[in-house]
Design an enzyme around this catalytic site. Sequence first.
Site, PDB file in Angstrom:
ATOM      1  N   HIS A   1      87.782  90.352   2.634  1.00  0.00           N
ATOM      2  CA  HIS A   1      87.756  88.878   2.621  1.00  0.00           C
ATOM      3  C   HIS A   1      87.315  88.438   1.229  1.00  0.00           C
ATOM      4  CE1 HIS A   1      86.687  84.751   3.125  1.00  0.00           C
ATOM      5  NE2 HIS A   1      85.378  84.992   3.055  1.00  0.00           N
TER       6      HIS A   1
ATOM      7  N   HIS B   1      87.323  84.951  -1.825  1.00  0.00           N
ATOM      8  CA  HIS B   1      87.492  83.513  -2.081  1.00  0.00           C
ATOM      9  C   HIS B   1      88.428  83.357  -3.280  1.00  0.00           C
ATOM     10  CE1 HIS B   1      83.451  82.160  -0.030  1.00  0.00           C
ATOM     11  NE2 HIS B   1      84.191  82.949   0.744  1.00  0.00           N
TER      12      HIS B   1
ATOM     13  N   TYR C   1     107.668  92.557  -2.943  1.00  0.00           N
ATOM     14  CA  TYR C   1     106.359  93.203  -2.831  1.00  0.00           C
ATOM     15  C   TYR C   1     105.464  92.477  -1.831  1.00  0.00           C
ATOM     16  CZ  TYR C   1     103.464  96.923  -4.591  1.00  0.00           C
ATOM     17  OH  TYR C   1     102.754  98.080  -4.679  1.00  0.00           O
TER      18      TYR C   1
HETATM   19  O1  LIG Z   1      82.039  82.097   2.721  1.00  0.00           O
HETATM   20  C1  LIG Z   1      81.069  82.700   3.194  1.00  0.00           C
HETATM   21  O2  LIG Z   1      79.912  82.256   3.227  1.00  0.00           O
HETATM   22  C2  LIG Z   1      81.329  84.114   3.702  1.00  0.00           C
HETATM   23  O3  LIG Z   1      82.585  84.155   4.310  1.00  0.00           O
HETATM   24  C3  LIG Z   1      81.361  85.009   2.501  1.00  0.00           C
HETATM   25  O4  LIG Z   1      82.353  85.093   1.824  1.00  0.00           O
HETATM   26  C4  LIG Z   1      80.125  85.722   2.107  1.00  0.00           C
HETATM   27  O5  LIG Z   1      79.242  85.869   3.204  1.00  0.00           O
HETATM   28  P1  LIG Z   1      78.368  87.192   3.334  1.00  0.00           P
HETATM   29  O6  LIG Z   1      79.315  88.349   3.430  1.00  0.00           O
HETATM   30  O7  LIG Z   1      77.536  86.989   4.565  1.00  0.00           O
HETATM   31  O8  LIG Z   1      77.554  87.293   2.079  1.00  0.00           O
HETATM   32 ZN   LIG Z   2      83.876  83.606   2.687  1.00  0.00          ZN
END
Ligand SMILES: O=C(O)[C@@H](O)C(=O)COP(=O)(O)O
Ligand SMILES: [Zn+2]
Length: 236
Positions: A94, A96, A121
């Site tokens: 995950h 950002h 791709y």
């Molecule tokens: O956006 C958020 O707060 C979480 O999705 C993230 O990216 C980081 O959270 P932790 O993995 O708990 O640090």
């Molecule tokens: Zn996040």
Amino acid sequence: MSNESDLRESICLFGRSLFDRGLTAGSSGNISVRLSDGGWLTTPTNSSLGFLDPARLSRLDADGRLVSGDAPTKELPLHSALYATRKDAGAIVHLHSTHSVAVSMLPDVNPAEVLPPMTAYYVMRVGRTALVPYYRPGDPAVVDAIRGLAGKYSAVLLANHGPVVAGKDLEAAVYATEELEETAKLRLLLHGLNPRLLTRAQVRDLVTHFKLDEAIGEDMHDHDCSNPHNCSHKGE
Ligand SMILES: O=C(O)[C@@H](O)C(=O)COP(=O)(O)O
Ligand SMILES: [Zn+2]
């Protein structure tokens, strides 16, 4: 499957690489890897992917209980839900990443197919991506949204938040997340320019040639063909 100590090193190396290239900033993002005993390794909450310590990663048992290391990411329910619906998933990333987050906020995004088949791709590495509505980070309510996708997507984009991508292993999950971000960048670059997309036949050819999930060829065209930015049927 690699041994746990190699997986710990891999999480830290990939995390550093993603962070160094600006694909997730500060302490945003998280990574998890499924272990052969049914447990997981995850990045600790509030940790930066650029500065992970292999010894402090969160070690969870098959019931999601913390066995060792720091407290796990608050997105554990999100990761667990994706693993539960994608039995073949060995790792989840995950981020950002900026362009993906930007695309998640566009008004004309098709939730069943956030990004159209623009490049081979993308089709090969990601397949397709679903948009999940906004939830507060860490909100366990996101679990129902993931369950609702019934395992049809290995990649989801959390609205106003970022991508969550599962892969058969960590390398596959990282590469797919990077490809999603590159495709989101293309989507933004080409916004309003009526780009020529891959045709249905070209997507089918990729699915057959690379033995991809058959559903990719079907659902990639389950969208509003009157929207030129989402349609690759032109000329067929
Ligand atoms: O956006 C958020 O707060 C979480 O999705 C993230 O990216 C980081 O959270 P932790 O993995 O708990 O640090
Ligand atoms: Zn996040």
